[in-house]
Each structure stands twice: as C-alpha cells, then as structure tokens.
Design a protein around this motif. Sequence first.
Motif, PDB file in Angstrom:
ATOM      1  N   ALA A 139      -4.204  -6.369   2.956  1.00  0.00           N
ATOM      2  CA  ALA A 139      -3.290  -5.293   2.550  1.00  0.00           C
ATOM      3  C   ALA A 139      -3.915  -4.576   1.374  1.00  0.00           C
ATOM      4  N   LEU A 140      -4.284  -3.312   1.566  1.00  0.00           N
ATOM      5  CA  LEU A 140      -4.944  -2.524   0.526  1.00  0.00           C
ATOM      6  C   LEU A 140      -3.979  -1.508  -0.066  1.00  0.00           C
ATOM      7  N   ASP A 141      -3.946  -1.424  -1.398  1.00  0.00           N
ATOM      8  CA  ASP A 141      -3.095  -0.447  -2.077  1.00  0.00           C
ATOM      9  C   ASP A 141      -3.630   0.959  -1.830  1.00  0.00           C
ATOM     10  N   GLY A 142      -2.705   1.909  -1.724  1.00  0.00           N
ATOM     11  CA  GLY A 142      -3.131   3.296  -1.618  1.00  0.00           C
ATOM     12  C   GLY A 142      -2.450   4.015  -0.486  1.00  0.00           C
ATOM     13  N   PHE A 143      -3.231   4.576   0.413  1.00  0.00           N
ATOM     14  CA  PHE A 143      -2.718   5.484   1.441  1.00  0.00           C
ATOM     15  C   PHE A 143      -1.692   4.828   2.361  1.00  0.00           C
ATOM     16  N   LEU A 144      -1.966   3.656   2.855  1.00  0.00           N
ATOM     17  CA  LEU A 144      -1.138   3.013   3.880  1.00  0.00           C
ATOM     18  C   LEU A 144      -0.165   2.028   3.237  1.00  0.00           C
ATOM     19  N   PRO A 184       5.706   6.425   5.590  1.00  0.00           N
ATOM     20  CA  PRO A 184       7.027   7.058   5.483  1.00  0.00           C
ATOM     21  C   PRO A 184       7.441   7.662   6.820  1.00  0.00           C
ATOM     22  N   MET A 185       8.693   7.448   7.202  1.00  0.00           N
ATOM     23  CA  MET A 185       9.213   7.973   8.455  1.00  0.00           C
ATOM     24  C   MET A 185      10.618   8.523   8.238  1.00  0.00           C
ATOM     25  N   GLY A 202      -2.532  -5.804  13.438  1.00  0.00           N
ATOM     26  CA  GLY A 202      -1.849  -5.368  12.228  1.00  0.00           C
ATOM     27  C   GLY A 202      -0.449  -4.876  12.511  1.00  0.00           C
ATOM     28  N   PHE A 203       0.262  -4.650  11.420  1.00  0.00           N
ATOM     29  CA  PHE A 203       1.655  -4.238  11.487  1.00  0.00           C
ATOM     30  C   PHE A 203       1.892  -3.143  10.454  1.00  0.00           C
ATOM     31  N   VAL A 204       2.540  -2.072  10.897  1.00  0.00           N
ATOM     32  CA  VAL A 204       2.870  -0.971  10.005  1.00  0.00           C
ATOM     33  C   VAL A 204       4.382  -0.804   9.987  1.00  0.00           C
ATOM     34  N   ALA A 205       4.985  -0.970   8.823  1.00  0.00           N
ATOM     35  CA  ALA A 205       6.427  -0.817   8.679  1.00  0.00           C
ATOM     36  C   ALA A 205       6.779   0.651   8.506  1.00  0.00           C
ATOM     37  N   HIS A 206       7.896   1.063   9.122  1.00  0.00           N
ATOM     38  CA  HIS A 206       8.386   2.428   8.986  1.00  0.00           C
ATOM     39  C   HIS A 206       9.379   2.469   7.824  1.00  0.00           C
ATOM     40  N   VAL A 207       8.958   3.058   6.724  1.00  0.00           N
ATOM     41  CA  VAL A 207       9.773   3.101   5.510  1.00  0.00           C
ATOM     42  C   VAL A 207      10.503   4.437   5.435  1.00  0.00           C
ATOM     43  N   PRO A 208      11.818   4.439   5.132  1.00  0.00           N
ATOM     44  CA  PRO A 208      12.516   5.715   4.964  1.00  0.00           C
ATOM     45  C   PRO A 208      11.762   6.637   4.020  1.00  0.00           C
TER      46      PRO A 208
END
Length: 313
Positions: free
Chosen positions: A28-33, A142-143, A196-202
């Motif tokens: 898990a890298l800080d920054g864009f994702l 962000p979604m 990998g897994f990408v969470a959809h954050v409000p």
Amino acid sequence: MTSAPRLVHIVDDVPELDGVDDLRLVVALDGFLDAGSAGAIACRHLVSERGEEGSVVVATFDVDQLHDYRARRPPMSFVRDHYEAYDAPRLVVRLLRDVGGTPYLLLHGPEPDIRWEAFCRAVVEVIERFSVSLVLGMGAVPMAVPHTRPIAITHHANNAELLTGTSPWRGELRIPSSAQALLELRLGEWGHDALGFVAHVPHYLAQLDYPRASIALLEQVERAGRLTIDLSALGVEAEERDEEIARYLAANSEVDDVVTALEQQYDAFARAEESGSSLLAQDQPLPTGEEIGQQFEQFLAGLEGPDESGGQP
C-alpha cells in the motif's frame, strides 16, 4: 567508473523467515491511489498491532532516488530559533505477524515519483529474496457513492484464478496509472502472482481519514491472504468518524439532501445491476467528481474545523 547506487537494500539474514514457504507481501503506497488515506490507515494499523519494536525492517528503498521533494515536501519542526527535526520519507518492507503468528511482509511508504520501472525491479528482488508466493495490493479511489451504503471493492489480479470477487466494470477503462498498478502488471509479466483491492470512497470524504474503507480493504486481505487481523481498534475509529458525519448532516439539511440523492442513485444502480439491465440506472446519471467536490466543499471544512457553538463535529 562508479556503479549506480542500489535502489533497495535487503537484510541478508532474517531468521524469523527460515522455513517459511508461503509468504505474503501486502503493498500500500501513499499518494495517488489512497482516497480517504484508506491504505495509509490500514498500514498504520498493521504496524501498530505489534508496535514499531515488534516489526522488523527487512528491506529499505533509497528514497532519494525515487522522491520528488519539491512536489511533496516532507515536514520539519522549527523550534523558536532552530530546525530541530526532519520527518524523512521512508519506503520500507516490514516483517509482521498476524493474530495467529503467521508471518507476512508489508511494503509501505510514499509512492515513487520517478523511476517506476526500476522500483518494480527492486520489488522483485525482495520477492525473490524472501520467496514471496503472493502479492496483495490495497488502494482507494473517490467515487460518487454515499457513505451510508456498503463500501464497494474493485477486485483485480494479474492471474484470473486469483480473483476473489466480481468486477463491477465492463469493457475497457482508460485511467491514470500508478506505481502500484504498474507493479502488478510487471509482476504478471515476470511470473509472480499479484492481486489487489480498490475501495470506492465517497468523493466528499476523499480528503479526510476514512477508516471504514481501511476495514473493507483489510477484510479482503484477510480472505485472500489467509491472514487473521484484529480490526477492533479500527472499528472504533470508523464508528467515531461515522458519528461525526451523522452529526454534521443532521445540522446541515442541504448537504443531507445531496447525500440522500446519492443514496437514491446508488440504490437504482444496484437494482439495475441485479437485473442485468445496465450498470447505470436510466435517467439517473451519477454526478461528476467536480460537481460532488463543489457541493461538499463546505462539508469538508465543517468536518476538519471544530466549532463547538455551530453544531459541527
């Protein structure tokens, strides 16, 4: 002629990994994702479970070769008349253990600004040195989704057999790349399994710490990595944040109306998906990120700025 400095320095002898033949590497890298700092919070939780002294740094990346200091300036402490402390960015691989004592590795720190291909090759050095069998990535974007609905997860992998969930997307999407995404792609080309897994954050919470998304990511890591992680402390953080949001919405009806509209769109989207008709509900276009951002500028300011007399959290 002098040779270029090494990009990663790997510990030669790690007795704790002797005899381990099914090792996981969580990335898990800080920054864009990392909307809502979901990945950063998840990493902080994993390290704090054992404490800094309970983890062993087994590999260290030379950040000077990867970081753009003018784009992301590390913080310093200035005390009265002198500089006292400098928070140097660190990109490291730690050896951790889950609740049951199972060892795993965690690669965390700032996303490299440059030399992505060299970074990928350096990660492979770590993978091959410690015989890592599976790489698990965490990210968040962000979604246009409401915080009152379950957090959706996009599953992805460089080997279809690794997928643990169904993707909500159809067809091809052209998206901005990241070092973490490139790493998964290159690992597949080089014969190393990664998912990998990408969470959809409000979208309106993307600039805040949102531990609810961190929990969703770590639950996926638990399942796919066959690890056991105590999420109770994160659950408390998530509940506190949810209460702050609820208090703000109760005191700000206009913002609450926007969230209600998002809920209606989300539910219509879910019904359409279940019926197999379309991923997007008819006559209910989702608002753009820019529109959401404008509507919630006041929302963000309210959550970040305590005001005991104004009803803000």
